[in-house]
Design a protein around this motif. Sequence first.
Motif, mmCIF file in Angstrom:
data_model
loop_
_atom_site.group_PDB
_atom_site.id
_atom_site.type_symbol
_atom_site.label_atom_id
_atom_site.label_comp_id
_atom_site.label_asym_id
_atom_site.label_seq_id
_atom_site.Cartn_x
_atom_site.Cartn_y
_atom_site.Cartn_z
ATOM 1 N N HIS A 69 0.828 -1.204 0.000
ATOM 2 C CA HIS A 69 0.000 0.000 0.000
ATOM 3 C C HIS A 69 0.858 1.247 0.000
ATOM 4 O O HIS A 69 2.048 1.200 0.235
ATOM 5 C CB HIS A 69 -0.950 0.007 1.197
ATOM 6 C CG HIS A 69 -1.821 -1.186 1.202
ATOM 7 N ND1 HIS A 69 -2.660 -1.496 2.229
ATOM 8 C CD2 HIS A 69 -1.972 -2.167 0.283
ATOM 9 C CE1 HIS A 69 -3.296 -2.623 1.945
ATOM 10 N NE2 HIS A 69 -2.883 -3.041 0.777
ATOM 11 N N GLY A 70 0.198 2.377 -0.266
ATOM 12 C CA GLY A 70 0.932 3.624 -0.369
ATOM 13 C C GLY A 70 1.857 3.565 -1.570
ATOM 14 O O GLY A 70 2.934 4.140 -1.573
ATOM 15 N N GLY A 71 1.430 2.796 -2.606
ATOM 16 C CA GLY A 71 2.241 2.685 -3.818
ATOM 17 C C GLY A 71 3.531 1.915 -3.585
ATOM 18 O O GLY A 71 4.446 1.958 -4.395
ATOM 19 N N GLY A 72 3.614 1.208 -2.443
ATOM 20 C CA GLY A 72 4.818 0.437 -2.149
ATOM 21 C C GLY A 72 6.034 1.320 -1.906
ATOM 22 O O GLY A 72 7.162 0.919 -2.157
ATOM 23 N N THR A 73 5.814 2.547 -1.378
ATOM 24 C CA THR A 73 6.958 3.417 -1.052
ATOM 25 C C THR A 73 6.892 3.815 0.419
ATOM 26 O O THR A 73 5.808 3.837 1.018
ATOM 27 C CB THR A 73 6.956 4.730 -1.874
ATOM 28 O OG1 THR A 73 5.841 5.527 -1.461
ATOM 29 C CG2 THR A 73 6.877 4.471 -3.366
ATOM 30 N N ALA A 74 8.063 4.150 0.987
ATOM 31 C CA ALA A 74 8.131 4.528 2.402
ATOM 32 C C ALA A 74 7.321 5.792 2.674
ATOM 33 O O ALA A 74 6.591 5.888 3.660
ATOM 34 C CB ALA A 74 9.588 4.730 2.810
ATOM 35 N N GLU A 75 7.429 6.790 1.760
ATOM 36 C CA GLU A 75 6.690 8.046 1.960
ATOM 37 C C GLU A 75 5.192 7.770 1.866
ATOM 38 O O GLU A 75 4.407 8.262 2.660
ATOM 39 C CB GLU A 75 7.034 9.093 0.875
ATOM 40 C CG GLU A 75 8.506 9.441 0.736
ATOM 41 C CD GLU A 75 9.336 8.289 0.143
ATOM 42 O OE1 GLU A 75 10.451 8.066 0.659
ATOM 43 O OE2 GLU A 75 8.873 7.598 -0.795
ATOM 44 N N GLY A 76 4.827 6.980 0.852
ATOM 45 C CA GLY A 76 3.405 6.671 0.649
ATOM 46 C C GLY A 76 2.812 5.988 1.870
ATOM 47 O O GLY A 76 1.682 6.261 2.262
ATOM 48 N N GLN A 77 3.591 5.092 2.495
ATOM 49 C CA GLN A 77 3.058 4.363 3.652
ATOM 50 C C GLN A 77 2.930 5.269 4.872
ATOM 51 O O GLN A 77 1.981 5.154 5.652
ATOM 52 C CB GLN A 77 3.917 3.137 3.931
ATOM 53 C CG GLN A 77 3.892 2.186 2.735
ATOM 54 C CD GLN A 77 4.244 0.747 3.055
ATOM 55 O OE1 GLN A 77 4.819 0.440 4.087
ATOM 56 N NE2 GLN A 77 3.871 -0.145 2.150
ATOM 57 N N ALA A 78 3.867 6.201 5.025
ATOM 58 C CA ALA A 78 3.749 7.166 6.122
ATOM 59 C C ALA A 78 2.508 8.036 5.913
ATOM 60 O O ALA A 78 1.801 8.382 6.855
ATOM 61 C CB ALA A 78 5.003 8.026 6.219
ATOM 62 N N GLU A 79 2.218 8.365 4.639
ATOM 63 C CA GLU A 79 1.027 9.180 4.329
ATOM 64 C C GLU A 79 -0.258 8.429 4.657
ATOM 65 O O GLU A 79 -1.229 9.011 5.127
ATOM 66 C CB GLU A 79 0.996 9.545 2.840
ATOM 67 C CG GLU A 79 1.795 10.776 2.489
ATOM 68 C CD GLU A 79 2.058 10.879 0.978
ATOM 69 O OE1 GLU A 79 1.204 10.410 0.184
ATOM 70 O OE2 GLU A 79 3.125 11.405 0.614
ATOM 71 N N VAL A 80 -0.269 7.128 4.367
ATOM 72 C CA VAL A 80 -1.472 6.328 4.637
ATOM 73 C C VAL A 80 -1.833 6.425 6.119
ATOM 74 O O VAL A 80 -2.974 6.665 6.488
ATOM 75 C CB VAL A 80 -1.272 4.844 4.220
ATOM 76 C CG1 VAL A 80 -2.428 3.985 4.720
ATOM 77 C CG2 VAL A 80 -1.170 4.717 2.703
ATOM 78 N N ILE A 81 -0.840 6.251 7.011
ATOM 79 C CA ILE A 81 -1.181 6.271 8.440
ATOM 80 C C ILE A 81 -1.411 7.690 8.951
ATOM 81 O O ILE A 81 -2.181 7.901 9.888
ATOM 82 C CB ILE A 81 -0.167 5.496 9.317
ATOM 83 C CG1 ILE A 81 1.201 6.153 9.355
ATOM 84 C CG2 ILE A 81 -0.068 4.044 8.869
ATOM 85 C CD1 ILE A 81 2.130 5.542 10.405
ATOM 86 N N ALA A 82 -0.776 8.674 8.293
ATOM 87 C CA ALA A 82 -1.016 10.071 8.688
ATOM 88 C C ALA A 82 -2.495 10.422 8.496
ATOM 89 O O ALA A 82 -3.082 11.169 9.270
ATOM 90 C CB ALA A 82 -0.136 11.008 7.875
ATOM 91 N N ALA A 83 -3.094 9.824 7.459
ATOM 92 C CA ALA A 83 -4.515 10.083 7.205
ATOM 93 C C ALA A 83 -5.396 9.574 8.355
ATOM 94 O O ALA A 83 -6.530 10.017 8.518
ATOM 95 C CB ALA A 83 -4.938 9.425 5.891
ATOM 96 N N TYR A 84 -4.875 8.643 9.158
ATOM 97 C CA TYR A 84 -5.645 8.152 10.321
ATOM 98 C C TYR A 84 -5.291 8.918 11.590
ATOM 99 O O TYR A 84 -5.643 8.513 12.690
ATOM 100 C CB TYR A 84 -5.372 6.656 10.547
ATOM 101 C CG TYR A 84 -5.722 5.801 9.351
ATOM 102 C CD1 TYR A 84 -6.916 5.999 8.668
ATOM 103 C CD2 TYR A 84 -4.864 4.791 8.903
ATOM 104 C CE1 TYR A 84 -7.238 5.233 7.558
ATOM 105 C CE2 TYR A 84 -5.191 4.011 7.794
ATOM 106 C CZ TYR A 84 -6.373 4.241 7.123
ATOM 107 O OH TYR A 84 -6.696 3.484 6.032
#
Length: 426
Positions: A85-100
């Motif tokens: 998830h998050g496009g399989g990138t570290a930044e993308g994954q941090a963004e996913v949880i930031a949304a929560y």
Amino acid sequence: MNIPLPKVYRIRQNFQSSRIENVSEAVQTELPKINLDKVVKPGDTVAITVGSRGIANIATIIKTTIDYLKSLDAIPFIVPAMGSHGGGTAEGQAEVIAAYGITAEAMGVEIRSSMETVIVDTTSHGIPVHFDKHAYEADHVLICGRVKPHTRFVGDIESGLHKMMLIGLGKHAGAKIYHRAIEDLSFEEIIKAVAASILEKCSVVGGLAIVENAYDETALIEAVLPEQFYERETALLNIARESLPRLPFPKSDLLIVDRIGKNISGSGMDACVIGRKFNDHAATERDVVSVKRIMIRSLTEETHGNACGIGLAEFTNQRTVESVDWKITRINANTGSHPTAAMVPQAYETDRESIEAALQTIGLVPPETSRIVQIYDTLELSEVIVSEPYLEEINARDDLEIISGPFELPFDAQGNLTSVFEKSHH
């Protein structure tokens, strides 16, 4: 020339459910039960997993866990634990949880997001066991996750602490291998083998399991000792199965879904709810629900264009297709070894055209007597719109009540349908 459609009613489903009033208190009561104070020494680092699903109260649960660990003088930090998830990138994954609401500022700890893994072992089947590098370097790992039926896999263990250890902390590299292995071995075999390696080699200090009720609220929180993961998760999965929200009727000709997304389910819409767990486009004798056709109206904002699961529907509209980020959708579908999840349904300019087309394909039932159910998403099923042919059944059941109706399906001037809930609902 528009084809005639049945009139509809808005109904409320009353699910049996329990919920935790004070989530923070529940976490504070549970965590001491697994003797963390005996194992975690002052100055020890503890990696806490946060996944990509929209779990109710997740920010509160994680923050309370962090505060508890800080009270033991430990140094907790957060690891986004998800496969692709998050496009399989570290930044993308941090963004996913930031949304929560899970950010370094709000939680008061570091978030260490990386796609780097360490291979800690090889199972007897020859499967390399990947584990998040930051978590591996920590003194302890606390696995936090929700236990619920998986949208595709079937077994004693489906989605929960084990899946978090494998797919979450295996990150993209591990998720790819495990999902591939599932084509050849059973999910159960892989889970047992990989979990045994991780529990032995990766300093897992315990788990915090969450179960939700049919209204998507926190129903149960349980701290689990590592050696009891399998046995407790099996029991919690049965509780979660009973608590799943359901469609009001086991059979329908057309299911209209207002929105799908990764924050709602791994497959965009929960395949257990819509009866597509074993076959993308038809119910099997193992499904409890049978829906002939599915039409999807939009993606959630929180899914960031990931339309994984759109391929389970037969119909959609043009604006949904245009809002898809095909790159991340394909990565996710292929990582999950479910390429059909990213296939494109028939797309029409308007909702009305899409619905009319769908109703031409449901067999001998005339469109005006078709059984239509419209839902907001597969988590939110307390209020739904259903067509008039269900009236007799509604009146015969005490768990269903009519809120309003009968009225025409509410299309706007452009021929698009109104959502079951307007935006303000959530």
